[in-house]
Scaffold this active site. Structure first.
Site, short mmCIF file in Angstrom:
data_model
loop_
_atom_site.label_atom_id
_atom_site.label_comp_id
_atom_site.label_asym_id
_atom_site.label_seq_id
_atom_site.Cartn_x
_atom_site.Cartn_y
_atom_site.Cartn_z
N TYR A 53 0.82 -1.21 0.00
CA TYR A 53 0.00 0.00 0.00
C TYR A 53 0.85 1.25 0.00
CZ TYR A 53 -4.16 -2.77 1.21
OH TYR A 53 -5.20 -3.67 1.21
N SER A 233 -14.10 -4.04 0.89
CA SER A 233 -14.93 -3.40 -0.14
C SER A 233 -16.43 -3.53 0.13
CB SER A 233 -14.61 -3.97 -1.53
OG SER A 233 -13.35 -3.55 -1.96
N LEU A 235 -18.53 -1.29 0.22
CA LEU A 235 -19.22 -0.35 -0.67
C LEU A 235 -18.80 -0.55 -2.13
CD1 LEU A 235 -19.17 2.97 1.40
CD2 LEU A 235 -21.11 1.45 0.96
N GLY A 238 -17.04 2.25 -3.71
CA GLY A 238 -17.91 3.41 -3.81
C GLY A 238 -19.07 3.22 -4.77
N GLY A 242 -23.96 4.78 -5.03
CA GLY A 242 -24.82 5.29 -6.09
C GLY A 242 -24.27 6.48 -6.83
#
Length: 345
Positions: A53, A233, A235, A238, A242
């Site tokens: 990362y 993850s 979401l 993202g 929506g």
């Protein structure tokens, strides 16, 4: 905040784990420390990072995330924080990590651990995870096993022995797997039993409304073998907020880093997201609240890994923990899932 035991280990982890892969790329050190401070104040005691990362991985920034976490960790009571990191595996073009030697043998894993310990400014890592399998198997949006892609890899038995050596040396307390499939989990468990050494205690896989693959086979394996799921993850980069429905170029990882969200570019993703967004709004919830509350509520989830690029996003992620979805809403979620089954595996 509620805590739970991580698999068969003695580690007590909060229901939310703060993911850090934006630290050093999308978030500055001061931004990252503010997130860490806020998460800790909310009861989060679990931090997840990795040697590769921030993402997307680049030679110029590799290890920066662990360094940022390390400067924060140096100011904390170490025994209050459960720190997880991950060793990058072979098969990807990351020649700048460990001089390109990314096998899961003792020499390479020891080098990975020592580098992470140095950057994290700590003497031990609570949970050390294999970021992805060394062998051929589908991952990161791939969905079919292809025997033609077979490749040489460190035998799992040798990897298990190496991780046991690192535990005995006090470098790591426990180890876990990531982006694994049922055969891999079972083989790690089998090898650990045969060698009489510690087994993996956790599995970090993608899990969200668009990807419920875990529920079919892995859920049973992990339940019967006491391996905790750490979903990442929730979401879907993202997507489940929506925001990309109205603006495909909305700010986020998918728009900022082309090709990074290949998992969410499949045909039925937009249809499924549209249905979930409509369901959320019909029940007085934001799409993010619906998506997060769903993952938080699953019986097999030990701690959900959340990521944020702002304190406002972090606050919404934390607040969703108090959202309780009704049986009716959960039923409607399942109905959508059966209509658009795993559009982003």
């Amino acid at each position: 905040m509620k805590t739970s035991r991580l698999g068969g280990s003695t580690l007590e982890v909060s229901a939310i784990c703060l993911g850090t892969m934006t630290f050093g790329q999308q978030n500055s050190e001061s931004d990252a420390h503010a997130q860490l401070d806020r998460a800790l104040a909310a009861g989060v005691n679990f931090i997840d990072t990795a040697e590769m990362y921030p993402v997307p991985p680049r030679a110029a920034t590799c290890g920066r995330t662990e360094e940022i976490v390390g400067t924060w960790l140096a100011r904390q009571a170490r025994d209050r924080i459960v720190v997880a990191s991950k060793a990058a595996g072979p098969g990807r073009s990351l020649n700048w990590i460990r001089s390109g030697c990314l096998d899961f043998d003792l020499a390479s894993l020891r080098a990975g651990v020592e580098g992470s310990l140095r950057r994290l400014r700590t003497d031990y890592i609570d949970l050390y995870q294999l970021h992805w399998p060394a062998r051929n198997q589908p991952m990161f949006g791939q969905w079919q096993f292809d025997p033609a892609r077979e490749c040489a890899a460190t035998p799992i038995g040798e990897t298990v022995a190496a991780l046991a050596t690192l535990i005995d040396a006090g470098k790591i307390r426990q180890y876990g797997l990531s982006n694994e499939h049922p055969w891999g989990v079972i083989e790690f468990l089998r090898q650990a039993r045969e060698q009489g050494v510690p087994p993996p205690v956790s599995l970090q896989n993608a899990y969200n409304l668009l990807n419920r693959v875990y529920e079919s086979s892995l859920a049973e394996v992990c339940y019967r073998e006491n391996v905790a799921l750490l979903p990442y993850s929730p979401l879907a980069f993202g997507t489940l907020s929506g925001k990309y429905l109205t603006d495909p170029q909305a700010r986020g990882r998918i728009s900022e880093f082309p090709g990074f969200g290949q998992r969410y570019a499949k045909e039925n993703v937009v249809r499924a997201v549209t249905a979930y967004v409509e369901l959320a709004r019909a029940n007085g919830l934001t799409p993010s609240q619906l998506a997060l509350a769903f993952v938080y509520s699953r019986w097999f989830v030990a701690s959900t890994i959340i990521g944020a690029t702002s304190l406002a996003q972090l606050e919404e992620n934390l607040a969703a923990l108090s959202v309780e979805l009704s049986p009716e809403v959960l039923g409607e979620i399942d109905a959508i899932h059966l209509r658009y089954t795993n559009p982003a595996p």
